[in-house]
Design an enzyme around this catalytic site. Structure first.
Site, PDB file in Angstrom:
ATOM      1  N   HIS A  73       0.811  -1.224   0.000  1.00 55.93           N
ATOM      2  CA  HIS A  73       0.000   0.000   0.000  1.00 55.93           C
ATOM      3  C   HIS A  73       0.841   1.270   0.000  1.00 55.93           C
ATOM      4  O   HIS A  73       1.913   1.329   0.599  1.00 55.93           O
ATOM      5  CB  HIS A  73      -1.030  -0.011   1.130  1.00 55.93           C
ATOM      6  CG  HIS A  73      -0.472  -0.040   2.517  1.00 55.93           C
ATOM      7  ND1 HIS A  73      -0.150   1.093   3.208  1.00 55.93           N
ATOM      8  CD2 HIS A  73      -0.197  -1.077   3.358  1.00 55.93           C
ATOM      9  CE1 HIS A  73       0.289   0.765   4.421  1.00 55.93           C
ATOM     10  NE2 HIS A  73       0.278  -0.545   4.533  1.00 55.93           N
ATOM     11  N   ASP A  75      -0.304   4.404   0.974  1.00 56.66           N
ATOM     12  CA  ASP A  75      -0.608   5.370   2.037  1.00 56.66           C
ATOM     13  C   ASP A  75       0.174   5.079   3.312  1.00 56.66           C
ATOM     14  O   ASP A  75       0.602   3.946   3.549  1.00 56.66           O
ATOM     15  CB  ASP A  75      -2.115   5.396   2.321  1.00 56.66           C
ATOM     16  CG  ASP A  75      -2.672   4.026   2.687  1.00 56.66           C
ATOM     17  OD1 ASP A  75      -2.337   3.045   2.008  1.00 56.66           O
ATOM     18  OD2 ASP A  75      -3.443   3.935   3.668  1.00 56.66           O
ATOM     19  N   GLU A 141      -5.146   1.865   2.492  1.00 57.38           N
ATOM     20  CA  GLU A 141      -5.132   0.660   3.328  1.00 57.38           C
ATOM     21  C   GLU A 141      -5.371   0.979   4.802  1.00 57.38           C
ATOM     22  O   GLU A 141      -6.034   0.235   5.509  1.00 57.38           O
ATOM     23  CB  GLU A 141      -3.797  -0.087   3.159  1.00 57.38           C
ATOM     24  CG  GLU A 141      -3.809  -1.501   3.736  1.00 57.38           C
ATOM     25  CD  GLU A 141      -3.495  -1.565   5.226  1.00 57.38           C
ATOM     26  OE1 GLU A 141      -3.923  -2.518   5.887  1.00 57.38           O
ATOM     27  OE2 GLU A 141      -2.826  -0.636   5.750  1.00 57.38           O
ATOM     28  N   GLU A 142      -4.840   2.111   5.232  1.00 54.55           N
ATOM     29  CA  GLU A 142      -4.885   2.419   6.666  1.00 54.55           C
ATOM     30  C   GLU A 142      -6.277   2.844   7.133  1.00 54.55           C
ATOM     31  O   GLU A 142      -6.548   2.897   8.329  1.00 54.55           O
ATOM     32  CB  GLU A 142      -3.866   3.519   7.006  1.00 54.55           C
ATOM     33  CG  GLU A 142      -2.406   3.157   6.677  1.00 54.55           C
ATOM     34  CD  GLU A 142      -1.822   2.098   7.604  1.00 54.55           C
ATOM     35  OE1 GLU A 142      -2.518   1.673   8.544  1.00 54.55           O
ATOM     36  OE2 GLU A 142      -0.669   1.695   7.376  1.00 54.55           O
ATOM     37  N   ASP A 168       2.723  -7.190   4.426  1.00 56.57           N
ATOM     38  CA  ASP A 168       2.381  -6.051   5.283  1.00 56.57           C
ATOM     39  C   ASP A 168       2.266  -6.485   6.746  1.00 56.57           C
ATOM     40  O   ASP A 168       1.492  -5.930   7.515  1.00 56.57           O
ATOM     41  CB  ASP A 168       1.059  -5.444   4.777  1.00 56.57           C
ATOM     42  CG  ASP A 168       0.791  -4.067   5.381  1.00 56.57           C
ATOM     43  OD1 ASP A 168       1.737  -3.462   5.911  1.00 56.57           O
ATOM     44  OD2 ASP A 168      -0.369  -3.628   5.333  1.00 56.57           O
TER      45      ASP A 168
HETATM   46 ZN    ZN Z   1       0.616  -1.512   6.384  1.00 59.96          ZN
END
Ligand code: ZN
Length: 387
Positions: A73, A75, A141-142, A168
Site C-alpha cells: 500500500h 498510504d 489501506e490504513e 504487510d
Molecule cells: Zn501496512
C-alpha cells in the site's frame, strides 16, 4: 528514500492522498521496464486531485493465465507526536546503522521496493517468470481500503487460482506466515450525568466516576467471559483494551457531566461479535439503572474475521518452501490481531497470505526498515516468481 519523502496521508487524517507518491512510483516502474502498467483511480472528492490511485505493474510469465500478486500500500499513517522522532524528521529519510528511518519505511515502503527489486533482478538476469507477476500498489489501506484494494477487487481482476501475497506484516526473522486475523470491534462509551460544582457533588452526578467504573467492570467481565486461548494466534487470546479518552471539563473544581472512553477489541474467530456487543449493552443498562446516568455505546468499527486461509493452500506451501530454501528458519503459520488487505481476499474465497521480515516499528515514531530485510525479502519474492 525518494518514496518516503512524499507523504501519502489519507483525507481522514487531513492528508492529500497518494497521487504525488504514485506518480513518483510510476517513474521508477518505467525505469525498470515492466511489460505493462495499469492505473485504476478511485474517485474521492475529499482529496485535492479527487483521485485515489491504484497501480498494477505486470511482468509477463511463460504462462500468462497464472498470476502471482504482490500487494503493497501507498498510504502512510500520520507521524504522530513530532518531538518523538529523534533520529530524523518523519518525511526526511536517513540511513543509520543499516536502517532507513522515516514514516512509511517499514509500513509499507520496504515491501513495495523489495517487490520491485525482485522483478528488476529477474530482468537483469534475463529470466522470465513461470507465471505472470503482478505488483499492485494500492491506496487507502490504513483507513479501510474502500478506495484501494476493494476498488481493485470490484474491477474483477482477481481469479480463484491467483496466488496472493500481502507483505504487510511479519516478524523479525521472517518465520511467521499470517493466514488468519481476528475480528475487530471499536466503540465509544458516552456516559452522561449532571455537571456540578466540585464542592457540591451532591447536586450533580459525576459522569467521570460512573464512566470509569463502567469501563473497568466491562474490562474485567469481557476478559473473564471471553477467555478462550488459541495458540494459533499471537497474542493467543482475544484482547479488550480501553484506549482513547476524550477531554471532559476545563477546571479541577467541576464535577464532569459527561465522560467519553473508547475500547479497541480484537476478538478470536471462535466468538460471535454480536453476542459480545449484547453483553456490552447489557452492562450499560445495568449501570444506568444502578446510577441514574445514561450510558450510550456507539460502535465505530465492526469487522468480522473472514475464514482463515487454508494452511495447505498453494501460496502457503510455496512460501514455506521459499523460506526454508533461503533462510535458516522453520516457517510457522498463524493468526494476528491486526487487519490487512488479505482479509478482503479471504472474504471472497481467494487464499491470501501476509508475510515479510520486519522489526514491527509501523505506526511508531522512528519507524525504520532494515536494508538487509529489503534485499532478503526481495530474494523470497524472486523465488516465488520462478517456482
Ligand atoms: Zn501496512
Amino acid at each position: 528514500m525518494e518514496i518516503i519523502r512524499i507523504p501519502a496521508i489519507a483525507p481522514e487524517n487531513l492528508g492529500e492522498g497518494e497521487l504525488r507518491k504514485a506518480e513518483k512510483l510510476v517513474q521508477t516502474l518505467d525505469s525498470v521496464g515492466f511489460d505493462e502498467i495499469e492505473r485504476f483511480d478511485a474517485e474521492d472528492e475529499r482529496v485535492p486531485s479527487k483521485k485515489r490511485p491504484n497501480i498494477i505493474a505486470y511482468y509477463y510469465g511463460e504462462n500468462k493465465a497464472e498470476k502471482l500478486w504482490i500487494i503493497t500500500h501507498l498510504d502512510v499513517v500520520p507521524p504522530g507526536e513530532e518531538s518523538l522522532w529523534t533520529v530524523t524528521k518523519p518525511f526526511e529519510p536517513t540511513i543509520k546503522e543499516g536502517r532507513i528511518y522515516g514514516r512509511g519505511s517499514e509500513d509499507n515502503g520496504q515491501s513495495m521496493i523489495a517487490s520491485i527489486l525482485a522483478v528488476q533482478a529477474l530482468k537483469n538476469l534475463g529470466i522470465r517468470p513461470k507465471k505472470t507477476v503482478a505488483l499492485a500498489f494500492v491506496a487507502d489501506e490504513e483507513q479501510g481500503s474502500r478506495y484501494g484494494i476493494q476498488h481493485l477487487i470490484k474491477q474483477g481482476l482477481f481469479k480463484k487460482d491467483d496466488l496472493i501475497l500481502v507483505p504487510d506484516g511479519g516478524n523479525e526473522n521472517g518465520s511467521f506466515i499470517e493466514i488468519a486475523e481476528k475480528s475487530a470491534l471499536w466503540f465509544r462509551v458516552r456516559t452522561i450525568g449532571r455537571q456540578a460544582h466540585a464542592s457540591r457533588p451532591d447536586k450533580g452526578l459525576n459522569a467521570h466516576r460512573i464512566g470509569m467504573e463502567y469501563a473497568l467492570t466491562l474490562d474485567k467481565m469481557l476478559h473473564k467471559k471471553y477467555s478462550i486461548k488459541d495458540e494459533y494466534f499471537d497474542p493467543p487470546k482475544s484482547t479488550f483494551e480501553p484506549t482513547k479518552k476524550d477531554k471532559n471539563v476545563d477546571a479541577v473544581n467541576i464535577v464532569p457531566g459527561e465522560d467519553i472512553t473508547y475500547f479497541d477489541c480484537r476478538i478470536l474467530p471462535n466468538y460471535n461479535v454480536e453476542e459480545i456487543l449484547n453483553d456490552i449493552n447489557g452492562l450499560a443498562e445495568e449501570f444506568e439503572k444502578k446510577t441514574g446516568a445514561t450510558i450510550k455505546i456507539e460502535v465505530l468499527q465492526k469487522s468480522i474475521a473472514p475464514k482463515p486461509t487454508d494452511a495447505s493452500s498453494k501460496i502457503v506451501t510455496m512460501l514455506k518452501e521459499a523460506i526454508k530454501q533461503t533462510r535458516k528458519v522453520e516457517p510457522k503459520v498463524g493468526g494476528i490481531g491486526g487487519g490487512t488487505c488479505a482479509a478482503f481476499f479471504r472474504r471472497i474465497g481467494i487464499p491470501a497470505v501476509v508475510w515479510c521480515t520486519i522489526d514491527e516499528t509501523a505506526h511508531q515514531p522512528n519507524e525504520y526498515a532494515k536494508i538487509e530485510n529489503i534485499a532478503n525479502d526481495a530474494k523470497i519474492y524472486a523465488f516465488l516468481m520462478i517456482s
